[in-house]
Write a protein that holds these residues in place. Structure first.
Motif, PDB file in Angstrom:
ATOM      1  N   ARG A  72      37.710  45.968  33.869  1.00 43.60           N
ATOM      2  CA  ARG A  72      37.932  45.154  32.667  1.00 43.60           C
ATOM      3  C   ARG A  72      38.261  43.688  32.914  1.00 43.60           C
ATOM      4  O   ARG A  72      38.328  42.908  31.970  1.00 43.60           O
ATOM      5  N   GLU A  73      38.509  43.312  34.147  1.00 42.59           N
ATOM      6  CA  GLU A  73      38.775  41.909  34.459  1.00 42.59           C
ATOM      7  C   GLU A  73      37.535  41.317  35.116  1.00 42.59           C
ATOM      8  O   GLU A  73      36.988  41.950  36.028  1.00 42.59           O
ATOM      9  N   PRO A  74      37.083  40.161  34.659  1.00 44.56           N
ATOM     10  CA  PRO A  74      37.692  39.212  33.735  1.00 44.56           C
ATOM     11  C   PRO A  74      37.419  39.542  32.262  1.00 44.56           C
ATOM     12  O   PRO A  74      36.456  40.202  31.941  1.00 44.56           O
ATOM     13  N   GLY A  75      38.311  39.052  31.426  1.00 41.48           N
ATOM     14  CA  GLY A  75      38.093  39.073  29.986  1.00 41.48           C
ATOM     15  C   GLY A  75      38.839  40.088  29.179  1.00 41.48           C
ATOM     16  O   GLY A  75      39.122  39.853  28.009  1.00 41.48           O
ATOM     17  N   HIS A  76      39.150  41.233  29.766  1.00 39.36           N
ATOM     18  CA  HIS A  76      39.857  42.280  29.012  1.00 39.36           C
ATOM     19  C   HIS A  76      41.073  42.750  29.796  1.00 39.36           C
ATOM     20  O   HIS A  76      41.346  43.944  29.895  1.00 39.36           O
ATOM     21  N   THR A  81      43.578  45.384  34.809  1.00 39.11           N
ATOM     22  CA  THR A  81      43.222  44.308  35.726  1.00 39.11           C
ATOM     23  C   THR A  81      42.642  44.910  37.001  1.00 39.11           C
ATOM     24  O   THR A  81      42.731  46.116  37.238  1.00 39.11           O
ATOM     25  N   ILE A  82      42.074  44.053  37.821  1.00 40.56           N
ATOM     26  CA  ILE A  82      41.564  44.505  39.111  1.00 40.56           C
ATOM     27  C   ILE A  82      42.726  45.047  39.944  1.00 40.56           C
ATOM     28  O   ILE A  82      42.597  46.082  40.605  1.00 40.56           O
ATOM     29  N   GLU A  83      43.875  44.407  39.858  1.00 49.26           N
ATOM     30  CA  GLU A  83      45.046  44.882  40.607  1.00 49.26           C
ATOM     31  C   GLU A  83      45.501  46.261  40.131  1.00 49.26           C
ATOM     32  O   GLU A  83      45.676  47.166  40.943  1.00 49.26           O
ATOM     33  N   THR A  84      45.672  46.450  38.821  1.00 49.82           N
ATOM     34  CA  THR A  84      46.170  47.751  38.341  1.00 49.82           C
ATOM     35  C   THR A  84      45.150  48.857  38.567  1.00 49.82           C
ATOM     36  O   THR A  84      45.511  49.979  38.916  1.00 49.82           O
ATOM     37  N   GLY A  85      43.870  48.551  38.388  1.00 50.43           N
ATOM     38  CA  GLY A  85      42.826  49.567  38.589  1.00 50.43           C
ATOM     39  C   GLY A  85      42.676  49.968  40.039  1.00 50.43           C
ATOM     40  O   GLY A  85      42.533  51.156  40.360  1.00 50.43           O
ATOM     41  N   ILE A  97      36.079  51.522  45.346  1.00 50.53           N
ATOM     42  CA  ILE A  97      35.638  51.703  43.965  1.00 50.53           C
ATOM     43  C   ILE A  97      34.550  50.671  43.660  1.00 50.53           C
ATOM     44  O   ILE A  97      34.560  49.558  44.174  1.00 50.53           O
ATOM     45  N   CYS A  98      33.597  51.065  42.833  1.00 50.90           N
ATOM     46  CA  CYS A  98      32.496  50.197  42.418  1.00 50.90           C
ATOM     47  C   CYS A  98      32.690  49.890  40.942  1.00 50.90           C
ATOM     48  O   CYS A  98      32.631  50.786  40.100  1.00 50.90           O
ATOM     49  N   CYS A  99      32.936  48.606  40.621  1.00 54.36           N
ATOM     50  CA  CYS A  99      33.259  48.251  39.235  1.00 54.36           C
ATOM     51  C   CYS A  99      32.037  47.755  38.487  1.00 54.36           C
ATOM     52  O   CYS A  99      31.246  46.961  38.984  1.00 54.36           O
ATOM     53  N   MET A 100      31.885  48.257  37.295  1.00 51.10           N
ATOM     54  CA  MET A 100      30.740  47.963  36.433  1.00 51.10           C
ATOM     55  C   MET A 100      30.793  46.512  35.929  1.00 51.10           C
ATOM     56  O   MET A 100      31.859  45.911  35.856  1.00 51.10           O
ATOM     57  N   ARG A 118      37.592  38.022  45.055  1.00 49.07           N
ATOM     58  CA  ARG A 118      38.848  37.333  45.390  1.00 49.07           C
ATOM     59  C   ARG A 118      40.051  38.052  44.797  1.00 49.07           C
ATOM     60  O   ARG A 118      41.076  38.223  45.465  1.00 49.07           O
ATOM     61  N   GLN A 119      39.932  38.496  43.550  1.00 43.50           N
ATOM     62  CA  GLN A 119      41.040  39.212  42.910  1.00 43.50           C
ATOM     63  C   GLN A 119      41.327  40.532  43.632  1.00 43.50           C
ATOM     64  O   GLN A 119      42.483  40.912  43.812  1.00 43.50           O
ATOM     65  N   ALA A 120      40.277  41.220  44.046  1.00 40.61           N
ATOM     66  CA  ALA A 120      40.441  42.495  44.750  1.00 40.61           C
ATOM     67  C   ALA A 120      41.098  42.281  46.107  1.00 40.61           C
ATOM     68  O   ALA A 120      41.979  43.048  46.510  1.00 40.61           O
ATOM     69  N   GLU A 121      40.683  41.238  46.797  1.00 35.55           N
ATOM     70  CA  GLU A 121      41.271  40.939  48.106  1.00 35.55           C
ATOM     71  C   GLU A 121      42.742  40.579  47.960  1.00 35.55           C
ATOM     72  O   GLU A 121      43.581  41.003  48.748  1.00 35.55           O
ATOM     73  N   LYS A 122      43.060  39.824  46.922  1.00 38.51           N
ATOM     74  CA  LYS A 122      44.445  39.443  46.656  1.00 38.51           C
ATOM     75  C   LYS A 122      45.294  40.676  46.342  1.00 38.51           C
ATOM     76  O   LYS A 122      46.423  40.793  46.806  1.00 38.51           O
ATOM     77  N   ALA A 123      44.741  41.619  45.576  1.00 41.11           N
ATOM     78  CA  ALA A 123      45.477  42.840  45.221  1.00 41.11           C
ATOM     79  C   ALA A 123      45.711  43.704  46.456  1.00 41.11           C
ATOM     80  O   ALA A 123      46.811  44.220  46.670  1.00 41.11           O
TER      81      ALA A 123
END
Length: 180
Positions: A72-76, A81-85, A97-100, A118-123
């Motif tokens: 759901r990130e970006p936008g929702h 978020t990428i972190e919570t998911g 995981i492969c995000c749609m 970048r968000q995934a690497e940060k998480a």
């Protein structure tokens, strides 16, 4: 050294049995029968401590992969978020995981793909492999730029829930993907 005792070890095509796992420096050193003495004790003159983890009644497998998640990130971000998911995925045993691409903006270009990476690497929880859109805006009218998205890190393409109704566009998408 860590010894995980009594787990049902499942590695498809290789093993499905109750075993003990010896781990050293974060890597699997050996998979042994539950009754085997600790090899570390036999091989280590210093007699260093071995941490024992009782895994009786549990299943131990290589990391799982979920090929279809909605981060759901970006936008929702209010949904996830990428972190919570990715944190939830890791807690459930999923290492990848492969995000749609149905985000806002749609993952139909290298800038959005790069943001997700970048968000995934940060998480830092699970490996996140973005799936790029087949068509710009998921609208089925014009191809997205697969080549640029692949360079940025996509693992596949999909219009996730939106059929590509134009057979010529789908053919072009398949030919383009084949080359990559």
């Amino acid at each position: 050294m860590i010894r995980i005792k009594g787990a049902r070890v499942v590695d498809p095509g290789n093993i499905d049995a109750k075993k003990d796992i010896l781990i050293e420096d974060g890597l699997i050193k050996d998979i042994i029968e539950p009754s085997t003495p600790d090899k570390a004790v036999l091989d280590n003159d210093s007699g260093s401590d071995i941490k024992i983890i009782n895994a009786t009644g549990m299943i131990l497998t290589p990391g799982l992969i979920d090929m279809h998640v909605h981060l759901r990130e970006p936008g929702h971000e209010y949904k996830e978020t990428i972190e919570t998911g990715s944190k939830a995925a890791a807690r459930g045993g999923f290492t990848t995981i492969c995000c749609m691409p149905n985000t806002n903006p749609v993952n139909d270009n290298s800038q959005v793909t790069g943001f997700i990476k970048r968000q995934a690497e940060k998480a830092g929880y699970a490996s996140v492999l973005p799936v790029g859109a087949i068509s710009q805006g998921l609208n089925g009218l014009a191809l997205a730029e697969f080549g640029d998205m692949k360079t940025a890190g996509i693992c596949a393409v999909s219009d996730d829930g939106q059929p590509v109704e134009n057979p010529n566009l789908m053919r072009k998408a398949l030919e383009y993907a084949k080359g990559l």
